[in-house]
Design a protein around this motif. Structure first.
Motif, PDB file in Angstrom:
ATOM      1  N   TRP A  88       9.089  14.995  30.366  1.00 16.57           N
ATOM      2  CA  TRP A  88       7.902  14.691  30.467  1.00 16.57           C
ATOM      3  C   TRP A  88       7.426  14.317  29.233  1.00 16.57           C
ATOM      4  CZ3 TRP A  88       8.907  19.660  32.347  1.00 16.57           C
ATOM      5  CH2 TRP A  88       8.722  20.539  31.600  1.00 16.57           C
ATOM      6  N   PHE A  89       6.374  13.329  28.806  1.00 19.11           N
ATOM      7  CA  PHE A  89       5.708  12.980  27.763  1.00 19.11           C
ATOM      8  C   PHE A  89       4.432  13.426  27.798  1.00 19.11           C
ATOM      9  CE2 PHE A  89       9.346   9.868  28.530  1.00 19.11           C
ATOM     10  CZ  PHE A  89      10.193  10.086  27.324  1.00 19.11           C
ATOM     11  N   GLY A  90       3.844  13.839  26.663  1.00 21.18           N
ATOM     12  CA  GLY A  90       2.450  14.012  26.360  1.00 21.18           C
ATOM     13  C   GLY A  90       1.866  15.109  27.137  1.00 21.18           C
ATOM     14  N   ARG A 122      -0.340  13.950  30.642  1.00 23.37           N
ATOM     15  CA  ARG A 122       1.107  14.162  30.901  1.00 23.37           C
ATOM     16  C   ARG A 122       1.792  13.255  31.808  1.00 23.37           C
ATOM     17  NH1 ARG A 122       3.790  20.135  31.057  1.00 23.37           N
ATOM     18  NH2 ARG A 122       3.508  19.618  28.812  1.00 23.37           N
ATOM     19  N   LEU A 123       2.984  12.627  31.377  1.00 25.38           N
ATOM     20  CA  LEU A 123       3.795  11.636  32.035  1.00 25.38           C
ATOM     21  C   LEU A 123       5.049  12.135  32.656  1.00 25.38           C
ATOM     22  CD1 LEU A 123       3.790   8.888  33.158  1.00 25.38           C
ATOM     23  CD2 LEU A 123       4.629   7.984  31.312  1.00 25.38           C
ATOM     24  N   HIS A 124       5.075  12.610  33.776  1.00 25.73           N
ATOM     25  CA  HIS A 124       6.477  13.032  34.138  1.00 25.73           C
ATOM     26  C   HIS A 124       7.347  11.833  34.534  1.00 25.73           C
ATOM     27  CE1 HIS A 124       5.429  17.167  34.533  1.00 25.73           C
ATOM     28  NE2 HIS A 124       4.183  16.922  34.806  1.00 25.73           N
ATOM     29  N   VAL A 125       8.299  11.665  33.773  1.00 25.16           N
ATOM     30  CA  VAL A 125       9.299  10.671  34.059  1.00 25.16           C
ATOM     31  C   VAL A 125      10.452  10.822  34.897  1.00 25.16           C
ATOM     32  CG1 VAL A 125      10.616   8.727  32.794  1.00 25.16           C
ATOM     33  CG2 VAL A 125       8.565   9.195  31.955  1.00 25.16           C
ATOM     34  N   LEU A 126      11.087  11.873  34.641  1.00 26.40           N
ATOM     35  CA  LEU A 126      12.362  12.514  35.285  1.00 26.40           C
ATOM     36  C   LEU A 126      11.874  13.771  35.825  1.00 26.40           C
ATOM     37  CD1 LEU A 126      15.185  11.653  32.677  1.00 26.40           C
ATOM     38  CD2 LEU A 126      14.182  10.345  34.611  1.00 26.40           C
ATOM     39  N   PRO A 169      13.261  -0.220  38.818  1.00 25.45           N
ATOM     40  CA  PRO A 169      12.580  -1.366  38.033  1.00 25.45           C
ATOM     41  C   PRO A 169      12.147  -0.733  36.778  1.00 25.45           C
ATOM     42  CG  PRO A 169      11.180  -0.058  39.762  1.00 25.45           C
ATOM     43  CD  PRO A 169      12.678   0.285  39.926  1.00 25.45           C
ATOM     44  N   SER A 170      11.590  -1.872  35.891  1.00 24.12           N
ATOM     45  CA  SER A 170      11.325  -1.390  34.451  1.00 24.12           C
ATOM     46  C   SER A 170      10.248  -0.419  34.531  1.00 24.12           C
ATOM     47  CB  SER A 170      10.579  -2.802  34.124  1.00 24.12           C
ATOM     48  OG  SER A 170      10.108  -2.614  32.658  1.00 24.12           O
ATOM     49  N   GLY A 171      10.603   0.701  33.976  1.00 26.97           N
ATOM     50  CA  GLY A 171       9.396   1.752  33.583  1.00 26.97           C
ATOM     51  C   GLY A 171       9.788   2.981  34.584  1.00 26.97           C
ATOM     52  N   SER A 172      10.901   2.911  35.276  1.00 24.44           N
ATOM     53  CA  SER A 172      11.304   3.836  36.149  1.00 24.44           C
ATOM     54  C   SER A 172      12.026   5.075  35.699  1.00 24.44           C
ATOM     55  CB  SER A 172      12.279   3.474  37.275  1.00 24.44           C
ATOM     56  OG  SER A 172      13.395   2.933  37.056  1.00 24.44           O
ATOM     57  N   GLY A 173      12.419   4.817  34.114  1.00 31.45           N
ATOM     58  CA  GLY A 173      13.124   5.932  33.452  1.00 31.45           C
ATOM     59  C   GLY A 173      14.539   5.622  33.235  1.00 31.45           C
ATOM     60  N   LYS A 174      15.137   4.696  33.151  1.00 24.97           N
ATOM     61  CA  LYS A 174      16.427   4.485  32.987  1.00 24.97           C
ATOM     62  C   LYS A 174      16.750   4.796  31.558  1.00 24.97           C
ATOM     63  CE  LYS A 174      16.300   0.206  34.427  1.00 24.97           C
ATOM     64  NZ  LYS A 174      14.918  -0.119  34.740  1.00 24.97           N
ATOM     65  N   SER A 175      16.034   4.255  30.480  1.00 22.55           N
ATOM     66  CA  SER A 175      16.292   4.377  29.195  1.00 22.55           C
ATOM     67  C   SER A 175      16.121   5.766  28.880  1.00 22.55           C
ATOM     68  CB  SER A 175      15.429   3.544  28.591  1.00 22.55           C
ATOM     69  OG  SER A 175      15.527   1.951  28.834  1.00 22.55           O
ATOM     70  N   THR A 176      14.986   6.281  29.496  1.00 21.16           N
ATOM     71  CA  THR A 176      14.874   7.887  29.162  1.00 21.16           C
ATOM     72  C   THR A 176      16.091   8.553  29.666  1.00 21.16           C
ATOM     73  OG1 THR A 176      12.592   7.571  29.646  1.00 21.16           O
ATOM     74  CG2 THR A 176      13.340   9.668  29.678  1.00 21.16           C
ATOM     75  N   MET A 177      16.589   8.306  30.827  1.00 17.80           N
ATOM     76  CA  MET A 177      17.712   9.082  31.366  1.00 17.80           C
ATOM     77  C   MET A 177      19.013   8.842  30.518  1.00 17.80           C
ATOM     78  SD  MET A 177      19.361   9.061  35.204  1.00 17.80           S
ATOM     79  CE  MET A 177      20.851   9.108  35.252  1.00 17.80           C
TER      80      MET A 177
HETATM   81  P1  ADP Z   1      13.209   1.840  32.196  1.00 17.24           P
HETATM   82  O1  ADP Z   1      14.126   1.865  31.059  1.00 17.24           O
HETATM   83  O2  ADP Z   1      13.612   2.278  33.192  1.00 17.24           O
HETATM   84  O3  ADP Z   1      12.315   0.640  32.140  1.00 17.24           O
HETATM   85  P2  ADP Z   1      11.777   3.919  30.198  1.00 17.24           P
HETATM   86  O4  ADP Z   1      12.589   5.079  30.420  1.00 17.24           O
HETATM   87  O5  ADP Z   1      11.934   3.054  29.112  1.00 17.24           O
HETATM   88  O6  ADP Z   1      12.116   3.057  31.653  1.00 17.24           O
HETATM   89  O7  ADP Z   1      10.332   4.413  30.518  1.00 17.24           O
HETATM   90  C1  ADP Z   1       9.863   5.187  31.297  1.00 17.24           C
HETATM   91  C2  ADP Z   1       8.450   5.683  31.255  1.00 17.24           C
HETATM   92  O8  ADP Z   1       8.379   6.459  30.420  1.00 17.24           O
HETATM   93  C3  ADP Z   1       7.519   4.389  30.996  1.00 17.24           C
HETATM   94  O9  ADP Z   1       6.426   4.717  31.575  1.00 17.24           O
HETATM   95  C4  ADP Z   1       7.404   4.686  29.575  1.00 17.24           C
HETATM   96  O10 ADP Z   1       6.151   4.354  28.832  1.00 17.24           O
HETATM   97  C5  ADP Z   1       7.534   6.287  29.217  1.00 17.24           C
HETATM   98  N1  ADP Z   1       8.058   6.702  28.212  1.00 17.24           N
HETATM   99  C6  ADP Z   1       9.321   6.484  27.622  1.00 17.24           C
HETATM  100  N2  ADP Z   1       9.493   6.863  26.417  1.00 17.24           N
HETATM  101  C7  ADP Z   1       8.484   7.308  26.083  1.00 17.24           C
HETATM  102  C8  ADP Z   1       7.705   8.233  24.896  1.00 17.24           C
HETATM  103  N3  ADP Z   1       8.717   8.673  23.760  1.00 17.24           N
HETATM  104  N4  ADP Z   1       6.654   8.615  24.861  1.00 17.24           N
HETATM  105  C9  ADP Z   1       5.714   8.503  26.045  1.00 17.24           C
HETATM  106  N5  ADP Z   1       6.201   7.766  27.041  1.00 17.24           N
HETATM  107  C10 ADP Z   1       7.434   7.321  26.951  1.00 17.24           C
END
Ligand code: ADP
Ligand code: MG
Length: 226
Positions: free
Chosen positions: A14-16, A21-25, A43-51
């Motif tokens: 999560w971020f923030g 707070r944003l729960h991404v995974l 889709p874009s924004g689903s958390g692929k890069s985060t993972m």
């Molecule tokens: P994807 O790669 O699937 O497009 P991301 O993993 O880049 O998705 O992002 C998933 C969500 O997490 C987005 O809403 C993004 O704004 C948020 N996010 C990613 N990194 C951060 C960060 N460092 N701080 C706050 N929010 C983040």
């Protein structure tokens, strides 16, 4: 069956804080076995890069565990993580991040020299990989002078330079036109299969995802097989 090359268990990120707070995974589980090529879709924004950043030990999860080659990594120091990355992982990003003033050859030799290989060994391997990626005639070109597709081919060769066990790629052909994307992707898959390494490749292109062994999708912070 052999142990997984990568094992993610109940990964949360999560971020923030507080209301923001944003729960991404929200509890991601994934096993990748030796030689397996897995598409990560969503889709874009689903958390692929985060993972991918977490799997690549470039970011730490808020909770959960990561095993790479059977070694628990979630409590490691920055230094230990760097050594694990060097020993086991190769990365390809959406934009190539090559050193523009260095040749293709030098860009692929660089990580090998950092890992302690001799110049001769590093060059041999770089020539082999660049040749495989169809860049036989682009070895001495400065990477800043190459086309987008060629640059991404060099970036793929660079990611494989140190013979990683696992390739992590974040929309590796996302910035290329569809025809070039398809070609580079096919070469990437061929090289990965030939080398026998495992790969986790994020893409939002269903046709590219269909070429891999298995597909997993991020849906509302959880990973589903598709
Ligand atoms: P994807 O790669 O699937 O497009 P991301 O993993 O880049 O998705 O992002 C998933 C969500 O997490 C987005 O809403 C993004 O704004 C948020 N996010 C990613 N990194 C951060 C960060 N460092 N701080 C706050 N929010 C983040
Ligand atoms: Mg992304």
């Amino acid at each position: 069956m052999s142990d997984p090359v990568l094992k993610l268990h109940n990964i949360k990120r999560w971020f923030g804080d507080g209301d923001k707070r944003l729960h991404v995974l929200k509890g991601v589980n994934l096993d990748i076995r030796a030689g397996e090529i897995v598409a990560l879709v969503g889709p874009s924004g689903s958390g692929k890069s985060t993972m991918l950043y977490i799997a690549g030990l470039l970011d730490q999860p808020s909770s959960g565990s990561i095993h790479l080659a059977n070694v628990a990594c979630e409590k490691m120091s920055e230094r230990e993580r760097t050594l694990m990355r060097r020993a086991y992982l190769g990365f390809v990003y959406q934009s190539h991040l090559l050193l523009p003033d260095f040749s293709s050859l030098e860009n692929v030799m660089m990580p090998q020299l950092i890992a302690g290989k001799s110049k001769k060994q590093a060059k041999e391997r770089a020539v082999f990989l660049l040749d495989k990626m169809g860049l036989k005639n682009r070895m001495a070109h400065r990477s800043g002078e190459l086309s987008g597709g060629e640059q991404q081919r060099v970036a793929i060769a660079r990611a494989l330079a140190n013979q990683p066990s696992l390739l992590l790629a974040d929309e590796p052909t996302g910035n290329l036109d569809p025809v070039t994307s398809e070609k580079v992707f096919t070469e990437l898959l061929m090289l990965v299969r030939e080398t026998g390494l495992s790969a986790l490749i994020a893409t939002h292109n269903p046709e590219l995802a269909a070429k891999m062994d298995r597909r997993v999708q991020l849906v509302n912070g959880l990973l589903e097989e598709v």
